[in-house]
Design a protein around this motif. Structure first.
Motif, mmCIF file in Angstrom:
data_model
loop_
_atom_site.group_PDB
_atom_site.id
_atom_site.type_symbol
_atom_site.label_atom_id
_atom_site.label_comp_id
_atom_site.label_asym_id
_atom_site.label_seq_id
_atom_site.Cartn_x
_atom_site.Cartn_y
_atom_site.Cartn_z
ATOM 1 N N VAL B 5 0.853 -1.182 0.000
ATOM 2 C CA VAL B 5 0.000 0.000 0.000
ATOM 3 C C VAL B 5 0.893 1.237 0.000
ATOM 4 N N LYS B 6 0.966 1.894 -1.137
ATOM 5 C CA LYS B 6 1.820 3.087 -1.177
ATOM 6 C C LYS B 6 1.179 4.224 -0.404
ATOM 7 N N THR B 7 1.994 4.916 0.334
ATOM 8 C CA THR B 7 1.457 5.945 1.220
ATOM 9 C C THR B 7 1.018 7.172 0.439
ATOM 10 N N ASP B 8 0.045 7.833 1.010
ATOM 11 C CA ASP B 8 -0.559 9.018 0.404
ATOM 12 C C ASP B 8 0.499 10.073 0.095
ATOM 13 N N ARG B 9 0.356 10.658 -1.078
ATOM 14 C CA ARG B 9 1.315 11.674 -1.511
ATOM 15 C C ARG B 9 1.433 12.811 -0.512
ATOM 16 N N ARG B 10 0.324 13.198 0.086
ATOM 17 C CA ARG B 10 0.361 14.311 1.042
ATOM 18 C C ARG B 10 1.254 13.991 2.224
ATOM 19 N N ILE B 11 1.195 12.737 2.674
ATOM 20 C CA ILE B 11 2.006 12.341 3.817
ATOM 21 C C ILE B 11 3.490 12.442 3.475
ATOM 22 N N LEU B 12 3.846 11.873 2.343
ATOM 23 C CA LEU B 12 5.241 11.940 1.915
ATOM 24 C C LEU B 12 5.699 13.388 1.815
ATOM 25 N N ARG B 13 4.837 14.212 1.238
ATOM 26 C CA ARG B 13 5.214 15.605 1.011
ATOM 27 C C ARG B 13 5.438 16.338 2.324
ATOM 28 N N THR B 14 4.484 16.197 3.243
ATOM 29 C CA THR B 14 4.637 16.950 4.492
ATOM 30 C C THR B 14 5.799 16.411 5.321
ATOM 31 N N GLU B 38 8.780 27.059 14.768
ATOM 32 C CA GLU B 38 9.762 27.330 13.720
ATOM 33 C C GLU B 38 9.737 26.253 12.656
ATOM 34 N N ILE B 39 9.783 25.018 13.107
ATOM 35 C CA ILE B 39 9.805 23.898 12.166
ATOM 36 C C ILE B 39 8.617 23.954 11.231
ATOM 37 N N ALA B 40 7.433 24.154 11.831
ATOM 38 C CA ALA B 40 6.215 24.186 11.033
ATOM 39 C C ALA B 40 6.227 25.357 10.055
ATOM 40 N N ASP B 41 6.597 26.520 10.545
ATOM 41 C CA ASP B 41 6.627 27.704 9.685
ATOM 42 C C ASP B 41 7.522 27.481 8.486
ATOM 43 N N ARG B 42 8.717 27.035 8.758
ATOM 44 C CA ARG B 42 9.663 26.886 7.661
ATOM 45 C C ARG B 42 9.230 25.786 6.695
ATOM 46 N N ALA B 43 8.565 24.783 7.236
ATOM 47 C CA ALA B 43 8.071 23.705 6.375
ATOM 48 C C ALA B 43 6.802 24.119 5.631
ATOM 49 N N ASN B 44 6.305 25.294 5.954
ATOM 50 C CA ASN B 44 5.059 25.785 5.371
ATOM 51 C C ASN B 44 3.922 24.806 5.651
ATOM 52 N N VAL B 45 3.768 24.518 6.913
ATOM 53 C CA VAL B 45 2.830 23.496 7.366
ATOM 54 C C VAL B 45 2.240 23.957 8.688
ATOM 55 N N GLY B 48 -0.083 21.969 14.040
ATOM 56 C CA GLY B 48 -0.730 20.717 14.406
ATOM 57 C C GLY B 48 -0.313 19.547 13.542
ATOM 58 N N THR B 49 0.004 19.842 12.308
ATOM 59 C CA THR B 49 0.373 18.773 11.381
ATOM 60 C C THR B 49 1.653 18.077 11.829
ATOM 61 N N VAL B 50 2.536 18.822 12.426
ATOM 62 C CA VAL B 50 3.776 18.213 12.908
ATOM 63 C C VAL B 50 3.435 17.134 13.934
ATOM 64 N N TYR B 51 2.504 17.446 14.811
ATOM 65 C CA TYR B 51 2.130 16.489 15.843
ATOM 66 C C TYR B 51 1.404 15.272 15.264
ATOM 67 N N LEU B 52 0.885 15.429 14.072
ATOM 68 C CA LEU B 52 0.220 14.297 13.421
ATOM 69 C C LEU B 52 1.225 13.201 13.071
ATOM 70 N N HIS B 53 2.486 13.588 12.902
ATOM 71 C CA HIS B 53 3.498 12.631 12.466
ATOM 72 C C HIS B 53 4.568 12.356 13.517
ATOM 73 N N TYR B 54 4.786 13.318 14.380
ATOM 74 C CA TYR B 54 5.839 13.176 15.385
ATOM 75 C C TYR B 54 5.308 13.657 16.724
ATOM 76 N N SER B 55 5.676 12.922 17.774
ATOM 77 C CA SER B 55 5.132 13.294 19.078
ATOM 78 C C SER B 55 5.794 14.542 19.642
ATOM 79 N N ASP B 56 7.040 14.761 19.334
ATOM 80 C CA ASP B 56 7.731 15.987 19.727
ATOM 81 C C ASP B 56 9.038 16.083 18.955
ATOM 82 N N LYS B 57 9.833 17.082 19.254
ATOM 83 C CA LYS B 57 11.029 17.289 18.436
ATOM 84 C C LYS B 57 12.074 16.203 18.670
ATOM 85 N N TYR B 58 12.041 15.586 19.838
ATOM 86 C CA TYR B 58 12.972 14.493 20.097
ATOM 87 C C TYR B 58 12.634 13.296 19.206
#
Lengths: 191, 191
Positions: B5-14, B38-45, B48-58
């Motif tokens: 099952v290839k992962t959704d393009r949006r997931i790969l992109r973000t 900072e991470i989100a801003d620079r990623a143009n995301v 909340g989306t960051v938390y969708l994929h990672y629990s924190d910066k560690y």
DNA sequence: CAACGGCCGTTAAATATTCAACACGCGTTC
DNA sequence: GAACGCGTGTTGAATATTTAACGGCCGTTG
């Protein structure tokens, strides 16, 4: 005053990557041979998404041109309202800065056969700016204002084209100074 | 075999833009001072989306490291199954190529205090590879295999670190040749 | 102490995008 | 002519992301 509904971040992002992808391709190959598939792939976006924002590649090209022309207009409008400076005629540097900052786009436009619309739009933009400036000056002209505006605008675009196609050999400041002098010599506005 | 099952393009992109953004920041400033904002801003995301994929910066840092280690592993695995070449010991160039192709990441890792996990993981990866190779050779060793593996792996990482931190002054081919010779001299595998 | 600003981590609802599938046209090949 | 590959433009359902809000923590400032 007007409702300031800022557009969804996703929209800005996809539009950005689509236009970036498209302009890259535009500078690489003939417009007719560019496919929506290519554009979408390079933008890392689903093909369908392109159609969500643009009806076809012609529309996409038009929108790209429109966008930059509007940017230039608002750039000059903003400066018109300034008490100090007065539009692109007396201080053309910001306009040259804009050209410099978006070199890839303008370079693509000037080196491609396809850019009829671009030339037209740009010419209209410059002409209008010149007309406004000339009408403000009181001197009764020997030469008709509209003709003079066309004349000057064409000349101006010619310079810009030369500058862009030669990869901007001079600084924006230098170019602005040159152009201002040319405008002065031709009495676009009374010194 | 396994469901592809290839992962959704949006997931790969973000994920891509988030890790890119993060690694940029990681090479610019101290890890502790990096914020999710900072991470989100620079990623143009959205944040909340960051938390969708990672629990924190560690977690984000760990995942980045893990990802590259896994890439290295699969790179070697793929080549193990080749009939011709045999993993990173007899032909280390692909590994060096990988380091070169992902220079920003490895550079950030080697120049930052924070990268304990990275060193550990990399060391383990190298050690395992060496062990496998050594166990296949029949010669009864004077020196214990595990000790030798640790020794050689540390030396290898030291070389890589030096190479990366000096902005890769030599070609990957050159480095690969050097390392292969060193492995040979130390009888990691029988010539 | 209180107020504030900044960042964190989370939520529900709205919305943009993806995916997989259509039908169509067009040129090529067998 | 039939089969095929390739690009177009469109659809509906699934899903990822955004937005705007929440409560909490912490350091600073008045």
């Amino acid at each position: 005053m007007e409702s300031v509904v800022k557009t969804d971040r996703r929209i800005l992002r996809t539009k950005q990557s689509i236009t970036k992808s498209f302009l890259e391709l535009f500078s690489e190959k003939d417009f007719e041979h560019i496919t929506i598939n290519e554009i979408a792939d390079r933008a890392n976006v689903n093909r369908g998404t392109v159609y969500l924002h643009y009806s076809d590649k012609y529309d996409l090209l038009d929108k790209c041109i429109e966008e930059h022309i509007n940017e230039l207009i608002s750039l000059c409008k903003k400066r018109e309202h300034d008490t100090v400076s007065h539009g692109m005629v007396q201080e053309p540097k910001p306009v040259f800065d804009y050209f410099r900052d978006h070199f890839p786009f303008f370079s693509a436009m000037f080196s491609n056969q396809r850019a009829f619309l671009f030339r037209d739009q740009l010419l209209k933009f410059i002409t209008v700016n010149l007309m406004v400036k000339m009408e403000r000056s009181d001197n009764t002209p020997i030469i008709d204002n509209e003709i003079k505006a066309q004349f000057m605008a064409s000349a101006f675009i010619g310079i810009v084209e030369w500058w862009i196609r030669h990869h901007m050999p001079q600084s924006t400041q230098f170019m602005a100074d040159q152009v201002r002098n040319l405008f002065e010599n031709n009495q676009v506005y009374p010194r």
